[in-house]
Design an enzyme around this catalytic site. Structure first.
Site, PDB file in Angstrom:
ATOM      1  N   HIS A  58       0.705  -1.061   0.286  1.00  0.00           N
ATOM      2  CA  HIS A  58      -0.270   0.021   0.020  1.00  0.00           C
ATOM      3  C   HIS A  58       0.838   1.176  -0.536  1.00  0.00           C
ATOM      4  O   HIS A  58       1.108   1.533   1.113  1.00  0.00           O
ATOM      5  CB  HIS A  58      -0.749  -0.194   0.948  1.00  0.00           C
ATOM      6  CG  HIS A  58      -2.235   1.089   1.206  1.00  0.00           C
ATOM      7  ND1 HIS A  58      -3.874   0.504   0.940  1.00  0.00           N
ATOM      8  CD2 HIS A  58      -1.997   2.737   1.504  1.00  0.00           C
ATOM      9  CE1 HIS A  58      -4.188   2.328   0.782  1.00  0.00           C
ATOM     10  NE2 HIS A  58      -3.241   2.578   1.294  1.00  0.00           N
ATOM     11  N   HIS A  60       1.682   5.092  -2.656  1.00  0.00           N
ATOM     12  CA  HIS A  60       0.910   6.735  -3.292  1.00  0.00           C
ATOM     13  C   HIS A  60       2.220   6.918  -3.726  1.00  0.00           C
ATOM     14  O   HIS A  60       2.787   8.150  -3.525  1.00  0.00           O
ATOM     15  CB  HIS A  60      -0.107   7.505  -2.340  1.00  0.00           C
ATOM     16  CG  HIS A  60      -0.943   6.861  -1.489  1.00  0.00           C
ATOM     17  ND1 HIS A  60      -2.738   7.082  -2.409  1.00  0.00           N
ATOM     18  CD2 HIS A  60      -1.476   6.306  -0.562  1.00  0.00           C
ATOM     19  CE1 HIS A  60      -3.380   6.482  -1.542  1.00  0.00           C
ATOM     20  NE2 HIS A  60      -2.673   5.674  -1.160  1.00  0.00           N
ATOM     21  N   GLN A 153      -9.657   8.844  -6.008  1.00  0.00           N
ATOM     22  CA  GLN A 153      -9.490   9.748  -4.266  1.00  0.00           C
ATOM     23  C   GLN A 153     -10.432  10.792  -3.858  1.00  0.00           C
ATOM     24  O   GLN A 153     -10.355  10.245  -3.002  1.00  0.00           O
ATOM     25  CB  GLN A 153      -7.400  10.511  -3.916  1.00  0.00           C
ATOM     26  CG  GLN A 153      -7.778  11.265  -3.418  1.00  0.00           C
ATOM     27  CD  GLN A 153      -7.013  10.542  -2.308  1.00  0.00           C
ATOM     28  OE1 GLN A 153      -5.873  10.785  -2.633  1.00  0.00           O
ATOM     29  NE2 GLN A 153      -8.737  10.706  -1.315  1.00  0.00           N
ATOM     30  N   HIS A 211      -9.278   1.461  -0.169  1.00  0.00           N
ATOM     31  CA  HIS A 211      -8.841   2.235   0.896  1.00  0.00           C
ATOM     32  C   HIS A 211     -10.031   1.733   1.568  1.00  0.00           C
ATOM     33  O   HIS A 211     -11.758   2.784   1.250  1.00  0.00           O
ATOM     34  CB  HIS A 211      -8.957   4.146   0.665  1.00  0.00           C
ATOM     35  CG  HIS A 211      -7.284   4.080   0.798  1.00  0.00           C
ATOM     36  ND1 HIS A 211      -6.821   4.012  -1.035  1.00  0.00           N
ATOM     37  CD2 HIS A 211      -6.517   4.473   0.859  1.00  0.00           C
ATOM     38  CE1 HIS A 211      -5.791   3.925  -1.267  1.00  0.00           C
ATOM     39  NE2 HIS A 211      -5.488   4.487   0.038  1.00  0.00           N
ATOM     40  N   GLU A 214     -11.558   4.291   5.850  1.00  0.00           N
ATOM     41  CA  GLU A 214      -9.963   4.832   6.855  1.00  0.00           C
ATOM     42  C   GLU A 214     -11.050   5.550   7.811  1.00  0.00           C
ATOM     43  O   GLU A 214     -10.789   7.347   7.607  1.00  0.00           O
ATOM     44  CB  GLU A 214      -9.401   5.107   6.206  1.00  0.00           C
ATOM     45  CG  GLU A 214      -7.969   5.636   6.446  1.00  0.00           C
ATOM     46  CD  GLU A 214      -7.329   6.008   5.392  1.00  0.00           C
ATOM     47  OE1 GLU A 214      -7.629   6.258   4.554  1.00  0.00           O
ATOM     48  OE2 GLU A 214      -5.372   6.542   6.173  1.00  0.00           O
ATOM     49  N   ASP A 310       2.793   3.459   2.791  1.00  0.00           N
ATOM     50  CA  ASP A 310       1.309   3.820   2.856  1.00  0.00           C
ATOM     51  C   ASP A 310       1.935   5.739   2.140  1.00  0.00           C
ATOM     52  O   ASP A 310       1.872   5.888   1.050  1.00  0.00           O
ATOM     53  CB  ASP A 310       0.596   4.677   3.582  1.00  0.00           C
ATOM     54  CG  ASP A 310      -1.257   5.550   3.628  1.00  0.00           C
ATOM     55  OD1 ASP A 310      -1.203   5.638   2.087  1.00  0.00           O
ATOM     56  OD2 ASP A 310      -1.598   5.054   4.918  1.00  0.00           O
TER      57      ASP A 310
HETATM   58 ZN   LIG Z   1      -3.456   5.004   1.318  1.00  0.00          ZN
END
Ligand SMILES: [Zn+2]
Length: 429
Positions: A58, A60, A153, A211, A214, A310
């Protein structure tokens, strides 16, 4: 007499066994006692840990190494991070994203991190991040496996063009279907997005990684919908739920129903402890929730759980070094995985279990596996977690891709040793 391109001698594997590893081409040709074998290059790993490479499920990569551009996240929250990223992606260019991603991959290789699943934002009509990371995926292919997740996103439905752009990204060759149900406008929209995203994955034969939940809201229950859709569409073993932080705050009775459903659906969980301990609980006074999902409880149900990183130096997180041992170290503390068995498990959660989540083939240190490994300046996997030591040698697909000199501290104390390495063998469990 056996002959190899590379022979790694005397290393201790994560399971505690001591083996030589002979490499021919891009494969492990033999393991065991290979005394007397010839090799183009011999790497002496006696007393050191030899592990299969670290894997991050995971990340970005479109946002990494952008910290401070155009400003820093003042509140430290997830939501300010998302709006800050919204500003950054307006001004980002493909070339600049490629440069940042490649620089990050250099860091990763030096840390023995040789496979990364990166989400890539698909809420951009020009799909600049997708173009950049598809290019990077090809450039790094000889030494790093980069798997890309189409990630809307700003919400698959909440953002007006996200749905179309996410489908375009998949058409362009992005590997995995992503989503963010807790960020849709309503719980109902969140559940609908889970349904449609899973249907897209089923139709196209792709993996899913959302995701999911969260948030500190105990009523955020999209993982339940994800388990249901996974079952309904026969996607068992191909779906991951990232973060799952709401589970930290959920009612215990509800969780006792939920965990068997997740197990039955074969869904893997990817908590991201560096980020979740930082971002969650920001609206609490005291006591302040940790916001990490229920790791040990899921493992007790047979659910695969892998630690993810992440973020590194981006709108959500100001630190980070591409070291998956930092990630496991934080996870070990926050999830209180302190027994010898649990600490050893934390090491497998950034290696084998993450490889399983990403469906990497040929992963491991057995004969016939891909010749990728890391030599660490530690005596065992638990000691590696404690020291987070130098990666003395990194081999990817049969080639040495990084080396680092052993770097013991030199003491100048009368009557004391001249150097110190902070090794301290772990007693048998
Ligand atoms: Zn993430």
């Amino acid at each position: 007499m056996a002959s190899f391109d590379i022979l790694v001698t005397g290393g201790t594997l994560p399971d505690g066994t001591v083996k030589d590893i002979g490499i021919t081409g891009d494969r492990i040709a033999a393991t065991g006692d290979l005394t007397g074998a010839e090799a183009g290059e011999v790497i002496d790993a006696s007393g050191d840990l030899v592990s299969p490479p670290f894997v991050d499920p995971h990340f970005h990569m479109d946002a990494t190494l952008s910290y401070g551009t155009p400003r820093i996240n003042a509140s430290g929250t997830l939501l300010e991070g998302i709006s800050l990223w919204g500003e950054l992606k307006q001004i980002a260019t493909v070339d600049e994203m490629v440069a940042r991603a490649l620089a990050y991959c250099d860091w990763a290789v030096s840390m023995g991190l040789l496979a990364v699943r990166s989400h890539v934002d698909t809420c951009d009509d020009d799909l600049k991040g997708v173009e950049a990371l598809l290019h990077v995926r090809e450039v790094v292919k000889p030494y790093l496996d980069l798997q890309l997740v189409a990630f809307p996103q700003d919400g698959f439905y909440r953002d007006p063009t996200a749905r179309a752009n996410t489908l375009r990204a998949l058409d362009m060759g992005v590997d995995v279907v992503g989503g963010i149900p807790h960020f849709e406008r309503t719980m109902a929209d969140g559940a609908a997005s889970v349904r449609e995203l899973c249907e897209i994955a089923a139709e196209r034969g792709l993996l899913v990684d959302l995701h999911c939940d969260e948030t500190d809201d105990p009523m955020s229950r999209h993982i339940e919908a994800l388990a249901y859709e996974t079952q309904r569409l026969g996607l068992q073993g191909r779906v991951a739920g990232s973060h799952l932080t709401s589970m930290h705050s959920m009612d215990n009775y509800y969780v006792s129903k939920l965990l068997p459903l997740i197990a039955e659906a074969g869904i893997a969980a990817i908590p991201n402890p560096l980020i979740n301990i930082t971002l969650q609980g920001r609206h609490d006074t005291f006591p302040k929730r940790r916001g990490l999902t229920r790791v040990k409880e899921m493992q007790a149900q047979g659910i695969t759980v892998g630690w993810g990183q992440d973020c590194v130096r981006d709108p959500w997180y100001s630190l980070g070094t591409a070291d998956m041992l930092d990630v496991a170290f934080m996870g070990l503390h926050v999830a209180q995985m302190t027994s010898p068995q649990e600490m050893a498990r934390c090491f497998t959660m950034v290696t084998e279990e993450n490889a399983k989540i990403m469906h990497l083939d040929g992963y491991g240190l057995a004969q016939g596996d891909r010749a990728s490994l890391v030599v660490l300046d530690a005596g065992s996997s638990i000691e590696a977690l404690r020291l987070r030591p130098d990666r003395l040698c990194v081999i990817s697909k049969g080639k040495v891709v990084s080396r680092q000199a052993r770097n013991d501290a030199r003491l100048t104390l009368p009557g004391r040793p001249a150097s110190v390495r902070r090794r301290h063998p772990v007693p048998d469990a």
